[in-house]
Write an enzyme that holds these catalytic residues in place. Structure first.
Site, short mmCIF file in Angstrom:
data_model
loop_
_atom_site.label_atom_id
_atom_site.label_comp_id
_atom_site.label_asym_id
_atom_site.label_seq_id
_atom_site.Cartn_x
_atom_site.Cartn_y
_atom_site.Cartn_z
N ASP A 24 -16.90 0.42 7.96
CA ASP A 24 -16.09 1.16 6.99
C ASP A 24 -15.17 2.12 7.75
OD1 ASP A 24 -15.37 2.19 4.39
OD2 ASP A 24 -16.51 3.98 4.92
N THR A 69 -9.50 1.64 3.53
CA THR A 69 -9.36 2.75 4.48
C THR A 69 -8.89 2.25 5.86
OG1 THR A 69 -11.74 2.56 4.89
CG2 THR A 69 -11.03 4.28 3.40
N THR A 70 -9.35 1.07 6.25
CA THR A 70 -8.97 0.53 7.56
C THR A 70 -7.50 0.11 7.55
OG1 THR A 70 -11.23 -0.30 7.80
CG2 THR A 70 -9.58 -1.17 9.32
N ASP A 105 -18.36 1.69 -2.10
CA ASP A 105 -16.98 1.21 -2.04
C ASP A 105 -16.70 0.25 -3.18
OD1 ASP A 105 -16.65 2.70 0.19
OD2 ASP A 105 -16.34 1.06 1.60
#
Length: 580
Positions: free
Chosen positions: A84, A117-118, A421
């Site tokens: 994550d 997020t990445t 998530d």
């Protein structure tokens, strides 16, 4: 005064000749005034871009369904294994101020959307890298910033007009597919069919409608618990609220149907004199009467609660053995040391009122039946080595819990992050009711559209918009590289298909085409069920652009030196050995 050729300097003017010397002295003084290090111009911009790229490179390999995990070990030795992006960056303890902007960017995306997020960090770093190239080609940063803002605005408009699909047309399957796409890159990926339906059921169970008629799905209303042992598939969804507490005594009933729940926030222990209170007793019988009264005060409180109809009593504090006797005699269930967070959630779900004290406005102790909450059933269940209390089907508001099972702490922690998530993603889809195709489809379509759009701009912004279009290709490229595929070949195929879809209206259906990383080809991701929330893509492009612009605007950095603390006289004497 003399000149270079040693001729006498006859045209001396005191005002004109002394003033330049004075200005030079002032500049020298200014340099010494700043107690720190100053870096400016191209040097600081290059440093910032390098820092951003370094941060992005850490998380780059964890993108996509075949991304790899990172093992983070902190200064204490605690290990975290995750892929994550937000969790990785949070644990990195980044020092560079520009790199911290990307860490905060990932955290913002995690709070707003929960997923992506990445990718947001990778896009921001790529935008910075290409902007740095433009600056080195003598394009002013202001022109690049203006172009990036224009491109971002057009990109968001294009996604909303051309790439979004309404979930009303796709039904509940679309929401399950979004959850599966979110889980595909996580540890629970192999069991995503099982977990996706569980997550969707959990979010649908906590549906809320406010006074304005807006429907909300609060993620915090879903309680996620972890239990060691068992396979991941032994995880279960509970229509109610589960908490890690047990009944206070083994003599109490383990199951109560038609539960009337009292939520207390005070001690149910033998009353003691307040600190500092002194009672002088001259008769031993009176001493015994005081002790009896101390125990009677608590028993009267418990009697008032039980007389109101309560058969389940929860308290955030303690219950001593003497008081447990009264609950056992009445066949009621008492639970102590419930966390404040759990107590709030239970009170909200069951309709109970949290009582800080039994005192009313007149100063008398009473407990009204209206303070009670209601649930169909409260029972204690054994899961692995621990007991757990389950409040099923509370009356006031629906609640849901997920109990995760796994082999060890690392696995359970990562499962919890993955489920969180997915819950956030499902919430976004249920509230916005729009999805977009995944697998790099949106980025490839935007890349083609913005390249074409840039050619219609007759200012320097054209170059920045073209670079923005080029930067978006980093997502499909990274997905392909992480899957050990030929990125250049696959992205070229994808761009050709999206070019056809934009230019030829009869082939508009091709706009849903994205990468298939399992077979190493391209496919219709709308049919394949690879979907993401529309809000996720829009926000990630907006956030990445803003972060890149924030760093790009910096052309000067002044790092102040730390003030050295003066050593006290005692420490100095100890060090010098002069202490008498």
């Amino acid at each position: 005064f003399g000149s270079a050729n040693t001729q006498p300097y006859t045209n001396y003017n005191p005002v004109h000749d002394i003033l330049p010397l004075y200005i030079v002295a002032s500049v020298a003084e200014m340099a010494t005034v700043i107690n720190g290090e100053r870096v400016s111009g191209a040097e600081i911009r290059s440093q910032n871009v390098m820092a951003a790229i370094s941060v992005a490179n850490v998380v780059k390999t964890s993108l996509g369904p075949v991304g790899l995990d990172k093992m983070m070990v902190d200064d204490v030795g605690d290990v975290t294994i995750t892929n994550d992006g937000a969790t990785i960056l949070k644990l990195l303890e980044v020092e560079h101020p520009a790199a911290k902007v990307l860490v905060e960017l990932a955290d913002l995306q995690d709070q707003e959307i929960g997923d992506g997020t990445t990718s947001v960090v990778i896009i921001a770093a790529e935008l910075l890298r290409l902007a740095d190239q433009l600056v080195s080609e003598k394009i002013h940063p202001t022109s690049i910033i203006s172009g990036y803002r224009h491109a971002c605005k057009e990109a968001v408009k294009f996604i909303q007009d051309n790439m979004t699909i309404s979930t009303d047309n796709l039904g509940k399957d679309a929401v399950i597919n979004v959850a599966k796409t979110s889980m595909s890159s996580k540890i629970i990926g192999p069991e995503m069919e099982f977990f996706a339906s569980m997550v969707v059921d959990a979010m649908l169970a906590v549906k809320r409608t406010n006074s304005r008629g807006d429907t909300k799905y609060p993620v915090k209303a879903v309680n996620v618990l972890k239990a060691h042992g068992g396979r991941a598939k032994e995880s279960r969804f509970i229509d109610g609220y589960a908490l890690n507490n047990t009944v206070a005594s083994q003599l109490m009933p383990k199951k109560i149907v038609g539960a009337k729940i009292a939520c207390l926030d005070f001690n149910l222990m033998k009353t003691k004199m307040k600190l500092g209170v002194q009672v002088l007793v001259d008769d031993p019988e009176k001493l015994e009467a005081i002790r009896k009264r101390e125990s009677d005060i608590t028993s009267e409180r418990i009697k008032k609660i039980l007389d109101a109809g309560a058969n389940v009593v929860l308290t955030t504090q303690g219950i001593d053995d003497m008081c447990l006797k009264y609950f056992v005699e009445c066949g009621a269930m008492a639970v102590r040391r419930v966390s404040k967070q759990d107590m709030k959630a239970i009170a909200r779900a069951t309709g109970a009122t949290q009582c800080m004290t039994l005192a009313n406005m007149e100063g008398e102790e009473t407990f009204d039946a209206s303070f009670l909450g209601y649930a169909e059933e409260v029972c204690e269940e054994r899961i692995c080595d621990d007991e757990m209390l389950v409040i099923s089907k509370p009356k006031a508001k629906s609640s849901s819990s997920i109990i995760l099972r796994g082999a060890n702490d690392f696995m359970l922690d990562e499962m919890e992050r993955s489920v969180h998530d997915s819950l956030c993603v499902v919430k976004r889809v249920l509230e916005s009711k729009t999805v977009v195709p995944g697998g790099g489809a949106v980025e490839a379509a935007l890349s083609i559209y913005l390249e074409d759009f840039a050619t219609h701009i007759d200012t320097r912004e054209q170059l920045a918009i073209a670079e923005f279009a080029h930067a978006l290709q980093v997502i499909p490229k990274t997905l392909a590289v992480n899957a050990a595929l030929d990125a250049t070949d696959l992205v070229a195929k994808l761009r050709a298909i999206h070019n056809t879809a934009i230019k030829d209206e009869s082939k508009a259906e091709l706009r849903w085409v994205g990468l298939d990383l399992q077979k190493g080809t391209v496919r219709d991701n709308k049919k394949a069920g690879v979907l993401e929330p529309g809000q996720s893509k829009i926000k990630s492009i907006k956030f990445a652009t803003e972060a890149a612009i924030t760093i790009l605007r910096i052309d000067d950095m002044i790092k102040m030196q730390q003030m050295q603390k003066e050593e006290n006289q005692y420490a100095k004497a100890m060090r010098d050995g002069t202490l008498g």
